[in-house]
Design a protein around this motif. Structure first.
Motif, mmCIF file in Angstrom:
data_model
loop_
_atom_site.group_PDB
_atom_site.id
_atom_site.type_symbol
_atom_site.label_atom_id
_atom_site.label_comp_id
_atom_site.label_asym_id
_atom_site.label_seq_id
_atom_site.Cartn_x
_atom_site.Cartn_y
_atom_site.Cartn_z
ATOM 1 N N ILE A 163 37.702 52.740 90.523
ATOM 2 C CA ILE A 163 38.523 53.571 89.892
ATOM 3 C C ILE A 163 38.502 54.765 91.062
ATOM 4 C CG2 ILE A 163 38.999 55.334 88.094
ATOM 5 C CD1 ILE A 163 37.556 53.581 86.207
ATOM 6 N N PRO A 164 39.691 54.998 91.644
ATOM 7 C CA PRO A 164 39.707 56.252 92.564
ATOM 8 C C PRO A 164 39.195 57.725 91.806
ATOM 9 C CG PRO A 164 41.751 55.459 92.393
ATOM 10 C CD PRO A 164 41.097 54.697 91.577
ATOM 11 N N VAL A 165 38.538 58.324 92.306
ATOM 12 C CA VAL A 165 38.091 59.925 92.086
ATOM 13 C C VAL A 165 38.382 60.797 93.137
ATOM 14 C CG1 VAL A 165 36.607 58.886 90.202
ATOM 15 C CG2 VAL A 165 35.557 59.518 92.467
ATOM 16 N N THR A 166 38.685 62.146 92.635
ATOM 17 C CA THR A 166 38.786 63.095 93.722
ATOM 18 C C THR A 166 38.434 64.490 93.089
ATOM 19 O OG1 THR A 166 40.375 63.863 95.200
ATOM 20 C CG2 THR A 166 41.081 63.656 92.927
ATOM 21 N N THR A 167 38.562 65.321 93.864
ATOM 22 C CA THR A 167 37.958 66.904 93.439
ATOM 23 C C THR A 167 38.641 67.242 92.060
ATOM 24 O OG1 THR A 167 37.963 67.543 95.962
ATOM 25 C CG2 THR A 167 38.041 69.293 94.300
ATOM 26 N N GLY A 168 37.995 67.671 91.225
ATOM 27 C CA GLY A 168 38.205 68.142 89.898
ATOM 28 C C GLY A 168 38.161 67.142 88.892
ATOM 29 N N ASP A 169 37.767 65.812 89.183
ATOM 30 C CA ASP A 169 37.574 64.760 88.172
ATOM 31 C C ASP A 169 36.223 64.958 87.636
ATOM 32 O OD1 ASP A 169 40.314 63.763 88.910
ATOM 33 O OD2 ASP A 169 39.525 61.972 89.884
ATOM 34 N N SER A 197 36.023 58.821 105.623
ATOM 35 C CA SER A 197 34.738 59.303 106.604
ATOM 36 C C SER A 197 34.296 60.939 106.044
ATOM 37 C CB SER A 197 35.501 59.351 108.014
ATOM 38 O OG SER A 197 36.503 60.110 107.879
ATOM 39 N N ASP A 198 34.687 61.296 104.822
ATOM 40 C CA ASP A 198 34.190 62.521 104.371
ATOM 41 C C ASP A 198 33.240 62.692 103.572
ATOM 42 O OD1 ASP A 198 35.974 63.889 106.178
ATOM 43 O OD2 ASP A 198 37.589 63.720 104.597
ATOM 44 N N ASP A 199 32.356 63.612 103.277
ATOM 45 C CA ASP A 199 31.384 63.613 102.039
ATOM 46 C C ASP A 199 31.953 63.648 101.085
ATOM 47 O OD1 ASP A 199 29.526 63.567 104.235
ATOM 48 O OD2 ASP A 199 29.108 65.964 103.976
ATOM 49 N N LEU A 200 31.414 63.196 99.792
ATOM 50 C CA LEU A 200 31.680 63.446 98.377
ATOM 51 C C LEU A 200 30.531 64.236 97.561
ATOM 52 C CD1 LEU A 200 33.659 62.354 96.018
ATOM 53 C CD2 LEU A 200 32.004 60.363 95.753
ATOM 54 N N ALA A 201 31.107 65.250 96.991
ATOM 55 C CA ALA A 201 30.211 66.263 96.357
ATOM 56 C C ALA A 201 30.275 66.139 95.097
ATOM 57 C CB ALA A 201 29.850 67.609 97.025
ATOM 58 N N VAL A 202 29.168 65.954 94.356
ATOM 59 C CA VAL A 202 29.364 65.745 92.948
ATOM 60 C C VAL A 202 28.231 66.266 91.863
ATOM 61 C CG1 VAL A 202 28.087 63.559 93.025
ATOM 62 C CG2 VAL A 202 29.307 63.882 91.072
ATOM 63 N N TYR A 261 29.610 63.229 85.671
ATOM 64 C CA TYR A 261 29.622 63.311 87.054
ATOM 65 C C TYR A 261 30.593 64.297 87.148
ATOM 66 C CZ TYR A 261 27.067 59.200 88.596
ATOM 67 O OH TYR A 261 26.095 58.145 88.862
ATOM 68 N N TYR A 262 30.922 65.138 87.964
ATOM 69 C CA TYR A 262 31.881 66.049 88.132
ATOM 70 C C TYR A 262 32.181 66.176 89.576
ATOM 71 C CZ TYR A 262 34.919 70.163 88.496
ATOM 72 O OH TYR A 262 36.134 70.875 88.802
ATOM 73 N N ILE A 263 33.505 65.891 90.350
ATOM 74 C CA ILE A 263 33.617 65.836 91.604
ATOM 75 C C ILE A 263 33.754 67.178 92.096
ATOM 76 C CG2 ILE A 263 34.862 64.703 93.659
ATOM 77 C CD1 ILE A 263 33.189 62.669 91.682
ATOM 78 N N ILE A 264 33.006 67.741 92.896
ATOM 79 C CA ILE A 264 33.319 69.002 93.523
ATOM 80 C C ILE A 264 34.267 68.961 94.737
ATOM 81 C CG2 ILE A 264 32.161 70.801 94.633
ATOM 82 C CD1 ILE A 264 29.321 70.379 93.146
#
Length: 143
Positions: free
Chosen positions: A108-114, A131-136, A92-95
């Motif tokens: 585990i918290p994840v964010t852009t670039g993880d 409340s925002d989208d998560l793109a992966v 999984y790569y968080i966009i």
């Protein structure tokens, strides 16, 4: 060895046919494929019984006999990739966005670039935080 006229005519007909068949076979399997996300977007519930609304981008979904699956998934608020047992390596790569990865029961918290590499035998799930989208981007081996 004597070759008669019938044999020569048969060879003259068959040789181009074999060449043509080889050419057609090569042409039917290109050296590369290009997909554009605008043409492949599909609204789906979260995979692995995650529920909610997601948008999937199944890149190269029409290509047969590939060893790798590559897709983008946008998890909208309230959706998730359900917690499941992994049977092959998966990345999984968080966009964009922030999320909560549950890995073997640990949040585990994840964010852009993880980037997350999950090994076979591990269990994991993923959902947006807030409340925002998560793109992966997701890549895994085909069985």
């Amino acid at each position: 060895m004597k070759i008669n006229n019938r044999t020569l005519i048969l060879l003259a007909l068959i040789c181009p046919l074999f060449f043509l068949l080889g050419f057609i076979t090569k042409q039917s399997q290109p050296d590369y494929y290009i997909d554009h996300e605008k043409g492949i977007a599909v609204d789906e519930p979260g995979p692995h019984n995650g529920g909610g609304k997601t948008t999937a981008y199944p890149f190269f979904g029409d290509v047969k006999n590939t060893k790798l699956t590559f897709r983008k998934r946008v998890l909208h608020p309230g959706s998730s990739i359900g917690y499941h047992l992994q049977t092959e390596q998966e990345v999984y790569y968080i966009i964009s966005g922030n999320g909560e990865l549950t890995m073997n029961g640990k949040i585990i918290p994840v964010t852009t670039g993880d980037a997350i590499l999950t090994m076979p035998g591990s269990s994991h799930g993923l959902k947006p935080a807030g409340s925002d989208d998560l793109a992966v981007l997701i890549a895994y081996e085909n069985n």
